[in-house]
Scaffold this active site. Structure first.
Site, mmCIF file in Angstrom:
data_model
loop_
_atom_site.group_PDB
_atom_site.id
_atom_site.type_symbol
_atom_site.label_atom_id
_atom_site.label_comp_id
_atom_site.label_asym_id
_atom_site.label_seq_id
_atom_site.Cartn_x
_atom_site.Cartn_y
_atom_site.Cartn_z
ATOM 1 N N GLY A 1 42.502 38.408 54.497
ATOM 2 C CA GLY A 1 41.273 39.329 54.144
ATOM 3 C C GLY A 1 40.588 38.766 53.246
ATOM 4 O O GLY A 1 40.485 37.444 52.925
ATOM 5 N N MET B 1 34.597 38.826 45.878
ATOM 6 C CA MET B 1 34.705 37.808 44.814
ATOM 7 C C MET B 1 35.846 36.742 45.440
ATOM 8 O O MET B 1 36.120 35.680 44.548
ATOM 9 C CB MET B 1 35.627 38.462 43.603
ATOM 10 N N VAL C 1 42.078 36.361 50.787
ATOM 11 C CA VAL C 1 43.272 36.288 50.566
ATOM 12 C C VAL C 1 43.950 35.698 51.587
ATOM 13 O O VAL C 1 43.548 35.814 52.688
ATOM 14 C CB VAL C 1 43.847 37.898 50.352
ATOM 15 N N LYS D 1 45.592 34.779 46.589
ATOM 16 C CA LYS D 1 44.226 35.271 46.447
ATOM 17 C C LYS D 1 43.559 34.199 45.506
ATOM 18 O O LYS D 1 44.006 33.649 44.488
ATOM 19 C CB LYS D 1 44.517 36.609 45.622
ATOM 20 N N ASP E 1 40.489 48.800 37.770
ATOM 21 C CA ASP E 1 39.887 49.052 39.255
ATOM 22 C C ASP E 1 40.956 49.784 40.203
ATOM 23 O O ASP E 1 41.134 48.987 41.099
ATOM 24 C CB ASP E 1 39.583 47.558 39.476
#
Length: 847
Positions: free
Chosen positions: A547, A551, A554, A569, A667
Site C-alpha cells: 500500500g 508520506m 508499505v 513501512k 492520528d
C-alpha cells in the site's frame, strides 16, 4: 444573572475574611518595597524598666509626668499617651485636707505654725494633678490621650482644659498585629476623638488646634496642607518613612535620662515627642516589613508620616476601578473561559492575576497610589472554582445517567444484535502475537462485490501466471493479475538509492490519480528493467508493495538472515526535510519508533525494528491480514452495532496501554485500524508516525494529517494528552455507526471552526435506533474540553462493556455460519430488528 453573581462576589470580598489574607499580603509587600522617604521630625521618650526601677512601677505619679513635660520644653509638640481619667490619690489627699481644716479651726493647734506648713507641703506632694496642670499650661503644646478603647475615659476636666488637645492613641493594628491603616477618628458613645498622630502632625506644621480638627472633619479631609484620600474614613494607609535613629527608627530616650536632665535632650528640640510605655508587659505591634515596635514608637512614626505627607493615595477617578475590573473578570469568565481548555484558561487567569498584583504593587511602591487588586483576583479564583465544580457535577450527572441508561434502556425495534460466533477462515499464513485474551469481535455481514471494470491490457514485460478462468471469479482474476504485476522479477539485492525511489511518498498529483481508480483495480506504473530488482533497506529485502500513502509506502519484506516476513513501512525523510530539520526528524523518528516498539498489547501492531538508510526511514512491523476500517464506513456497508462496540472497546484498551507508557497516537482514524473479523483481530497501527510528520505538516505538494478526526486542542496546536486520542475514537465510532462524520466543512477553515466551536450532534439524530447509553458515551468522547471526556481508555472500555451487555442476547444453540451471517446482515435502512431487552441487574461502572 451575571450582575447578581458579581454582587455576591463583591459582598463576599468586602464582608467576609476570605480575601483578606491575600489583600494583606499584597499590601504588606508593596508597602515594604515602597521607595524610602526620610523623616526627621519625631522622637520618643520611653518609660522603660530602668526608669520604673528608679521611680517606681506604673502608673507613675502625675508630678513625674509634670517633670517630664517640663524637661521637654524644647520640643515642638509633646504627646503623653498615659491616661489621666481619674484623680490621683483622691482618698489620701482628702484626708490631708480634712486634717488641715481641723488644725486651722483649733486655736490650740494653730499656735504651732510649723504644723500647718507641714500639712501644706504634704498636700502639694499628693496633688499631682495640680502639678501636671501647671506644666500643661506652661508648655501649651501638649496633647493628652483618651483612655484605652475599653473604657475611653477622657482626662480630668482641669487637665483637659490645660492641654492643647485630646485624641486617641490607637495605632489601628489588625488581628495579626500589623499596622496597615490608622483611623483618623475614634467614634465613642460620649464624643468622637481625632487621632493624636494627626493632631500632632497639624500642630507640628503650624496649624491651630481648631483648624486641625475642622480640616479632619471636612470632606475630603485635610491635614497639614494636604488633602487626605476620600476613603480615609476607613483609615489612612501610611507609607512608613525612614527616620534618623538607629536602624531607621525615631530617636529615643529613656524617661530616666530625661528626668536626670541628660545632654541628649538637645536632640529632641523642635520635634514631635511621644511619651509612652516600653516594658515587658507592653504589647508589641508590627510594621508591614514585620519589624516589632512599641505603641509609642508606632504613634511617633504615624505622626511623622502624616506631618510629611507620606501616605497612600487613591485618586477619585480610580476609586471605582476595582469594581470595573470585577465586571471585566465576570465577562472574561462568562465569554472567554468556556472557549478555552482548562489548562489554557488556568494559565491565562493566573497571568491576569499576576498582572493585577504586580500592577498594584508598582503603583504603590513607586507612585504612592493604592488600587485594591484582590476584588478581581477574588472573582477569578471563585469563578474558576465554580466552573471546575460545575464541570465535575456535569460529568458526574452524565456518567450517572449513562449508568442508569445502561441498566434500564429498552432497545429500539431495529437495533442490531449480532451473533458472537466467529467464522473460521483458512489462510496461508498467520502472524498474530497475543499477550492477553482479547475480546471477541462479532462477525461482520458480507458486503456486495462491485462489478469489475473492463479488462486491463497487460504489457509484455510483466509475465505472470494466471489460474484458469473457472478457478477464480472474474473480479478476483483481475486482482491476482494486478498483484502479479506488482511483484519484482529480479531477485538481486541492490543498495543504490535509485532503486529505492519506489519507496518515496506520493505527491499531491500522484495521490489524486491513485485515488481516482478503485483500490482493487489500480495498476502500478510499468517499471523499467533497471528498476525491476529487489531493493533492500537495512537487513530487509523488499518483495512487493502492499500500500501507499502521502508520506510513504508499505512493503512486504523478508529478513535476509532469519527469513521472517514483516510489513516494512517507509518514510522518505530525505525528501521531506533538509538540514537541521532532517537531523531533528531523524532523532524524533528514532525516539517515537523505539517507544512504539516497547508497546506490548494484543491489539497494537508489534514493531520489531526501525532504521534509516539514504534518507529513507523504515519501521519493521507485524504483518497483518484483513482490511482497515475505511472499508466499513459507507452507509450500505456499516458493521453491526455490537461489532462496533466490541471493536471500539478493544481500541480503547489498546490506547489505555499506550497512554500508560506515555505514548500518544495523535492520528486515530479508520486507515490506522486494521480488522480481520475471521481471525478475531483488531490492530491499532502507526503509533508515533503522526508525531514524526507533524513538523512538516504544511509542506507544499503533500496531503498530510486527518483534521476531521483531530481534537480541538490538537487542531489549535496546544499540548495534547491521551484524551485527544479518545476524541478521535469518538469521531471514528460516530462514523462507524452512521456512515457520516459528526462535524463537516466545505473548506479547511470551516472544518476547523466547526470542530473548535460547534457542539457535536447526538448520534441518534442520524440513527434513532441506537441505544441511549451508547449515544451518551459518544457524547462524552466528543466534548470540546478534554476535562469533560473520559479520563482514560480503561474508563471508556468499562462503559462500553456495559453497553455490550445490553446488546448481547442469551447464548443460543450453535447454528450454521450462513444463519449467523443472515442474522447479522443489515436491513434496508442499515438497522436491524428489535433485540431482546437488557438483562436485569447488569454490571455498573466503577467510575
Amino acid at each position: 444573572m451575571l450582575a447578581v453573581l458579581l454582587g455576591l462576589v463583591g459582598w463576599a470580598h468586602e464582608s467576609t475574611p476570605l480575601a483578606r489574607p491575600l489583600q494583606h499580603w499584597l499590601q504588606d509587600r508593596a508597602v515594604a518595597d515602597a521607595r524610602p522617604m526620610v523623616s526627621t521630625g519625631v522622637a520618643t521618650v520611653l518609660i522603660d524598666e530602668a526608669s520604673q526601677a528608679r521611680h517606681g512601677p506604673l502608673p507613675w505619679r502625675r508630678d513625674l509626668h509634670a517633670r517630664l513635660i517640663d524637661q521637654l520644653s524644647g520640643a515642638r509638640v509633646v504627646i503623653d499617651t498615659e491616661p489621666f481619667g481619674t484623680p490621683e490619690s483622691e482618698r489620701a489627699l482628702a484626708e490631708l485636707q480634712n486634717i488641715h481644716a481641723t488644725i486651722a479651726a483649733d486655736p490650740v493647734l494653730a499656735r504651732h505654725p510649723e504644723l500647718p506648713a507641714l500639712i501644706e507641703r504634704s498636700e502639694a506632694s499628693l496633688n499631682g494633678d495640680a502639678h501636671l496642670t501647671q506644666s500643661l499650661e506652661r508648655h501649651a503644646r501638649v496633647l493628652l490621650s483618651l483612655g484605652p478603647p475599653g473604657d475611653g475615659l477622657p482626662p480630668l476636666p482641669r487637665l483637659a482644659s490645660a492641654a492643647a488637645g485630646i485624641g486617641h492613641a490607637v495605632p489601628g493594628a489588625d488581628a495579626d498585629g500589623v499596622i496597615r491603616r490608622h483611623p483618623l477618628w475614634r467614634h465613642g458613645s460620649a464624643q468622637d476623638a481625632p487621632s493624636l498622630a494627626a493632631l500632632g502632625a497639624g500642630l507640628y506644621r503650624g496649624d491651630s488646634m481648631a483648624a486641625v480638627e475642622t480640616g479632619l472633619r471636612d470632606h475630603p479631609p485635610r491635614l497639614a496642607g494636604h488633602s487626605l484620600p476620600d476613603d480615609s474614613d476607613s483609615g489612612l494607609m501610611p507609607l512608613w518613612p525612614v527616620h534618623d535613629g538607629p536602624d531607621g527608627a525615631p530617636p529615643s530616650l529613656s524617661a530616666l535620662e530625661v528626668l536626670a536632665g541628660s545632654p541628649a535632650l538637645a536632640r529632641l528640640k523642635g520635634r514631635i515627642v511621644v511619651i509612652g510605655r516600653d516594658d515587658r508587659s507592653t504589647p508589641r505591634l508590627r510594621l508591614p516589613d514585620r519589624r516589632e515596635i512599641s505603641p509609642a514608637e508606632a504613634l511617633a512614626r504615624l505622626s511623622g508620616a502624616m506631618a510629611d505627607g507620606h501616605w497612600a493615595r487613591t485618586p477619585a477617578a480610580m476609586q471605582w476601578l476595582p469594581w470595573g475590573l470585577l465586571v471585566a473578570a465576570g465577562l472574561y469568565l462568562w465569554r472567554i473561559v468556556p472557549r478555552l481548555t482548562r489548562n489554557s484558561a488556568l494559565m491565562l487567569s493566573a497571568s491576569l492575576c499576576l498582572a493585577l498584583a504586580l500592577g498594584s504593587h508598582g503603583l504603590l511602591a513607586w507612585g504612592g497610589m493604592w488600587i485594591t487588586p484582590t476584588l478581581p483576583i477574588f472573582a477569578l479564583v471563585l469563578g474558576h472554582l465554580a466552573l471546575i465544580a460545575r464541570d465535575r457535577w456535569q460529568m458526574h450527572q452524565r456518567r450517572s445517567r449513562s449508568r442508569n441508561t445502561l441498566l434500564s434502556t429498552t432497545l429500539d425495534e431495529d437495533t442490531v444484535i449480532t451473533s458472537y460466533e466467529t467464522v473460521t477462515v483458512t489462510t496461508r499464513e498467520r502472524t498474530v502475537i497475543r499477550h492477553d485474551e482479547p475480546e471477541t469481535v462479532p462477525q461482520a455481514p458480507p458486503r456486495p462485490v462491485p462489478a469489475p471494470p473492463p479488462a486491463v491490457a497487460r504489457p509484455p514485460s510483466a509475465p505472470h501466471a494466471t489460474p484458469a478462468p473457472s478457478a477464480l471469479p472474474s473480479h478476483l482474476q483481475d486482482t491476482q493479475v494486478l498483484d502479479e504485476r506488482r511483484a519484482f522479477v529480479d531477485t538481486q539485492v541492490l543498495h543504490s538509492p535509485d532503486t529505492l525511489e519506489a519507496t518515496q511518498p506520493l505527491t499531491r498529483e500522484e495521490l489524486a490519480a491513485c485515488l481516482a481508480t478503485p483500490a482493487v483495480f489500480r495498476q502500478p506504473p510499468v517499471l523499467s528493467d533497471t528498476v525491476r530488482r529487489q531493493p533492500a533497506l537495512g537487513p530487509y529485502v523488499l518483495e512487493r508493495e502492499l500500500g501507499r500513502g502521502a508520506m510513504g509506502r508499505v512493503h512486504l519484506a523478508r529478513h535476509r538472515d532469519t527469513g521472517a516476513v514483516v510489513a516494512l513501512k517507509t518514510l522518505a525523510l530525505g525528501r521531506e526535510f533538509d538540514g537541521f530539520a532532517l537531523e531533528e526528524a531523524r532523532q524524533r523518528f528514532q525516539r517515537e519508533a523505539l517507544a512504539a516498539s516497547r508497546l506490548d498489547h494484543a491489539d497494537i501492531v508489534r514493531v520489531f525494528e526501525c532504521g534509516e538508510q539514504d534518507g529513507i526511514a523504515y519501521i519493521a512491523m507485524e504483518r497483518l491480514t484483513g482490511q482497515d476500517l475505511s472499508q466499513h464506513l459507507a452507509p450500505e456497508h456499516l458493521l453491526p452495532v455490537a461489532t462496533v462496540v466490541a471493536i471500539s472497546r478493544r481500541i480503547a484498551r489498546a490506547l489505555a496501554h499506550a497512554h500508560a507508557q506515555g505514548i500518544i497516537h495523535r492520528d486515530i482514524k479508520p486507515a490506522n485500524i486494521m480488522v480481520d473479523i475471521g481471525r478475531n483481530q483488531v490492530k491499532v497501527t502507526d503509533f508515533g508516525i503522526a508525531r514524526i510528520t507533524d513538523a512538516n505538516r504544511t509542506r507544499t505538494g503533500l496531503v498530510l494529517g486527518s483534521p476531521s478526526y483531530m481534537s480541538p486542542e490538537q487542531l489549535a496546536g496546544r499540548p495534547v494528552d491521551g484524551r485527544s486520542d479518545l476524541y478521535s475514537l469518538g469521531v471514528l465510532m460516530f462514523q462507524m455507526l452512521t456512515g457520516e462524520l459528526p462535524l463537516k466543512g466545505n473548506t479547511m477553515s470551516e472544518l476547523i471552526g466547526a470542530i473548535a466551536r460547534t457542539p457535536a450532534p447526538d448520534v441518534r439524530t442520524l440513527r434513532p435506533s441506537l441505544p441511549a447509553a451508547l449515544a451518551e458515551v459518544i457524547g462524552i468522547l466528543l466534548e470540546k474540553r478534554p476535562e469533560l471526556r473520559y479520563r482514560d481508555g480503561l474508563d471508556l472500555a468499562e462503559d462500553l462493556k456495559l453497553v455490550a451487555d445490553t446488546l448481547r442476547r442469551p447464548t443460543r444453540p450453535a447454528g450454521s455460519i450462513a444463519a449467523s451471517v443472515q442474522e447479522c446482515a443489515p436491513g434496508p435502512d442499515t438497522d436491524q430488528s428489535r433485540p431482546p431487552s437488557p438483562r436485569a441487574g447488569g454490571a455498573q461502572s466503577h467510575r
